[in-house]
Enzyme design. Sequence first.
Site, PDB file in Angstrom:
ATOM      1  N   GLN A  39       0.840  -1.432   0.150  1.00  5.07           N
ATOM      2  CA  GLN A  39       0.130   0.111   0.060  1.00  5.07           C
ATOM      3  C   GLN A  39       1.089   1.385  -0.276  1.00  5.07           C
ATOM      4  O   GLN A  39       0.433   2.261  -0.658  1.00  5.07           O
ATOM      5  CB  GLN A  39      -0.787   0.119   1.122  1.00  5.07           C
ATOM      6  CG  GLN A  39      -2.029  -1.034   1.137  1.00  5.07           C
ATOM      7  CD  GLN A  39      -3.089  -1.055   2.243  1.00  5.07           C
ATOM      8  OE1 GLN A  39      -2.939  -0.009   3.039  1.00  5.07           O
ATOM      9  NE2 GLN A  39      -4.184  -1.800   2.125  1.00  5.07           N
TER      10      GLN A  39
ATOM     11  N   HIS B 284      -8.120  -2.024   6.960  1.00  6.82           N
ATOM     12  CA  HIS B 284      -7.197  -2.200   8.266  1.00  6.82           C
ATOM     13  C   HIS B 284      -6.644  -1.160   8.315  1.00  6.82           C
ATOM     14  O   HIS B 284      -6.021  -0.299   7.369  1.00  6.82           O
ATOM     15  CB  HIS B 284      -6.505  -3.289   7.826  1.00  6.82           C
ATOM     16  CG  HIS B 284      -5.482  -3.998   8.879  1.00  6.82           C
ATOM     17  ND1 HIS B 284      -5.665  -3.996  10.082  1.00  6.82           N
ATOM     18  CD2 HIS B 284      -4.145  -4.390   8.927  1.00  6.82           C
ATOM     19  CE1 HIS B 284      -4.672  -4.480  10.844  1.00  6.82           C
ATOM     20  NE2 HIS B 284      -3.698  -4.612   9.845  1.00  6.82           N
TER      21      HIS B 284
ATOM     22  N   GLU C   7      -3.423 -11.903  16.203  1.00  3.79           N
ATOM     23  CA  GLU C   7      -2.585 -12.753  15.595  1.00  3.79           C
ATOM     24  C   GLU C   7      -1.306 -12.856  16.272  1.00  3.79           C
ATOM     25  O   GLU C   7      -0.527 -13.967  15.682  1.00  3.79           O
ATOM     26  CB  GLU C   7      -2.295 -11.663  14.354  1.00  3.79           C
ATOM     27  CG  GLU C   7      -3.116 -11.556  13.095  1.00  3.79           C
ATOM     28  CD  GLU C   7      -3.204 -10.338  12.261  1.00  3.79           C
ATOM     29  OE1 GLU C   7      -4.078 -10.009  11.427  1.00  3.79           O
ATOM     30  OE2 GLU C   7      -2.411  -9.592  12.370  1.00  3.79           O
TER      31      GLU C   7
HETATM   32  P1  NDP Z   1      -5.290  -9.450  -1.443  1.00  2.00           P
HETATM   33  O1  NDP Z   1      -4.111 -10.235  -1.117  1.00  2.00           O
HETATM   34  O2  NDP Z   1      -6.553 -10.293  -1.636  1.00  2.00           O
HETATM   35  O3  NDP Z   1      -5.173  -8.552  -2.495  1.00  2.00           O
HETATM   36  C1  NDP Z   1      -5.096  -8.645  -4.144  1.00  2.00           C
HETATM   37  C2  NDP Z   1      -5.143  -7.752  -4.646  1.00  2.00           C
HETATM   38  O4  NDP Z   1      -3.788  -6.730  -4.690  1.00  2.00           O
HETATM   39  C3  NDP Z   1      -5.017  -8.240  -6.112  1.00  2.00           C
HETATM   40  O5  NDP Z   1      -5.750  -7.306  -6.983  1.00  2.00           O
HETATM   41  C4  NDP Z   1      -3.681  -8.139  -6.580  1.00  2.00           C
HETATM   42  O6  NDP Z   1      -3.478  -8.190  -7.811  1.00  2.00           O
HETATM   43  C5  NDP Z   1      -3.274  -7.136  -5.886  1.00  2.00           C
HETATM   44  N1  NDP Z   1      -1.761  -7.192  -5.496  1.00  2.00           N
HETATM   45  C6  NDP Z   1      -0.942  -8.073  -4.651  1.00  2.00           C
HETATM   46  N2  NDP Z   1       0.218  -7.907  -4.487  1.00  2.00           N
HETATM   47  C7  NDP Z   1       0.576  -6.930  -5.438  1.00  2.00           C
HETATM   48  C8  NDP Z   1       1.696  -6.304  -5.763  1.00  2.00           C
HETATM   49  N3  NDP Z   1       2.790  -6.763  -5.103  1.00  2.00           N
HETATM   50  N4  NDP Z   1       1.570  -5.332  -6.546  1.00  2.00           N
HETATM   51  C9  NDP Z   1       0.407  -4.843  -7.079  1.00  2.00           C
HETATM   52  N5  NDP Z   1      -0.812  -5.413  -6.677  1.00  2.00           N
HETATM   53  C10 NDP Z   1      -0.910  -6.363  -5.909  1.00  2.00           C
HETATM   54  O7  NDP Z   1      -5.865  -8.401  -0.209  1.00  2.00           O
HETATM   55  P2  NDP Z   1      -6.901  -8.489   0.925  1.00  2.00           P
HETATM   56  O8  NDP Z   1      -8.113  -8.332   0.165  1.00  2.00           O
HETATM   57  O9  NDP Z   1      -6.629  -9.887   1.621  1.00  2.00           O
HETATM   58  O10 NDP Z   1      -6.528  -7.306   1.740  1.00  2.00           O
HETATM   59  C11 NDP Z   1      -6.737  -6.057   1.200  1.00  2.00           C
HETATM   60  C12 NDP Z   1      -6.908  -5.137   2.676  1.00  2.00           C
HETATM   61  O11 NDP Z   1      -8.096  -5.612   3.288  1.00  2.00           O
HETATM   62  C13 NDP Z   1      -5.813  -5.257   3.448  1.00  2.00           C
HETATM   63  O12 NDP Z   1      -5.499  -3.918   4.091  1.00  2.00           O
HETATM   64  C14 NDP Z   1      -6.230  -6.334   4.601  1.00  2.00           C
HETATM   65  O13 NDP Z   1      -5.555  -6.179   5.817  1.00  2.00           O
HETATM   66  C15 NDP Z   1      -7.549  -5.874   4.680  1.00  2.00           C
HETATM   67  N6  NDP Z   1      -8.277  -7.006   5.369  1.00  2.00           N
HETATM   68  C16 NDP Z   1      -8.231  -8.176   4.538  1.00  2.00           C
HETATM   69  C17 NDP Z   1      -9.209  -9.185   4.990  1.00  2.00           C
HETATM   70  C18 NDP Z   1      -9.239 -10.600   4.345  1.00  2.00           C
HETATM   71  O14 NDP Z   1     -10.338 -11.288   4.102  1.00  2.00           O
HETATM   72  N7  NDP Z   1      -8.042 -11.112   3.690  1.00  2.00           N
HETATM   73  C19 NDP Z   1     -10.268  -9.058   6.033  1.00  2.00           C
HETATM   74  C20 NDP Z   1     -10.325  -7.705   6.687  1.00  2.00           C
HETATM   75  C21 NDP Z   1      -9.431  -6.685   6.080  1.00  2.00           C
HETATM   76  P3  NDP Z   1      -3.343  -9.520  -8.766  1.00  2.00           P
HETATM   77  O15 NDP Z   1      -4.501 -10.297  -8.603  1.00  2.00           O
HETATM   78  O16 NDP Z   1      -3.244  -8.753 -10.197  1.00  2.00           O
HETATM   79  O17 NDP Z   1      -1.976 -10.204  -8.436  1.00  2.00           O
END
Ligand code: NDP
Length: 326
Positions: free
Chosen positions: A85, A107, A194
């Site tokens: 981010q 988050h 965690e």
């Molecule tokens: P994800 O890991 O699922 O995010 C995936 C997305 O981010 C995809 O669009 C992916 O692109 C992109 N991405 C991943 N790595 C990179 C990178 N290095 N550079 C650019 N784009 C990237 O994230 P979450 O949904 O798990 O988390 C998002 C937010 O939500 C965070 O702040 C997390 O703390 C929060 N959160 C998450 C929860 C969950 O259920 N996991 C629960 C509550 C909050 P591509 O597909 O093209 O690789």
Amino acid sequence: MAKIYYDADADPSLLRDRTVAIIGYGNQGQAQALNLRDSGAKVIVGGLRDATLERATSDGFETMSVSEAAKVGDIICLLIPDEVQQKVYRDEILPHLTPGKALDFAHGYNVHYGFIAPPREIDVIMVAPRMIGVGVRSAYLAGKGVPAFVAVHQDGSGNAWPKTLAFAQAMGCTRSGAIESTFAEETELDHFTEHFVSPAMFRILVGSYDFLTANGYQPEAVLMELWASKEAAEVLEQMAEVGIFQQMALHSPTSQYGTLTHMESSLPAEVEDCMEAALAEIKDGSFAQEWELEQAAGYPVYTRLKQEALSHPVNGVERTVRELLG
Ligand code: NDP
């Protein structure tokens, strides 16, 4: 008493003339984009990589680069991993943060520890579902919605709270209840779970597996008893439904007596020192600093510990149990 917001507290019309830019289309991004669109919001998706854009396009969303989405969006939702981010914010989003816009997080980590500090005239808001993405979507489709933490870190427009509640309502979170919180509270509670609750649970379960198999019990039987049958998952479900002690009525008197008489002796009193230590490094920011250094070094400790966990003998027995028992 915590303040809880429900559907009636939100004004959905506040989203009507605004564009929501979902940045990232993963766990949360996909679920939130679909829920918001089904609630009538105008949603676009910004992505850095082809896979994201292809997934969002096939779900019928207008897609574009992160930079373009940040330019067009009135509410910009940073739904990419917390570790990426900071760079994406600095390079692609910050240049487009004009007054009146809102930056939304799921988050509080980057804002709470000061790694992302948007200009003062920007709303910095949070709608953090207490659920993984698939659950956010399935609950919405079932007409229920999942609980969330909602918070306003910065009210640049003077309208940040109504905007946050309208957003939470469109996500389905105010159907069950959204609890008013802060970026600090959400982050610190999340990290405490965690850093103390999950590792303690993992250690007790894997430690019990090691101990019982070393004492001659069949590995498959031990796994079935501890977690593979899903009885433990059902107990957790019942804790949420009826209460941690109320659910004991679902167990036999022998089970209840055995549990209650061993509550004190099952863990040493020093366990509270572990809680103190876990909370202290969260609150003073030393865990966040350690994690930033670990990322900068290319994840050496994370990689080693994950490899060690995934090569524990329990992984093989789990596969066998799943194959044998469907
Ligand atoms: P994800 O890991 O699922 O995010 C995936 C997305 O981010 C995809 O669009 C992916 O692109 C992109 N991405 C991943 N790595 C990179 C990178 N290095 N550079 C650019 N784009 C990237 O994230 P979450 O949904 O798990 O988390 C998002 C937010 O939500 C965070 O702040 C997390 O703390 C929060 N959160 C998450 C929860 C969950 O259920 N996991 C629960 C509550 C909050 P591509 O597909 O093209 O690789």
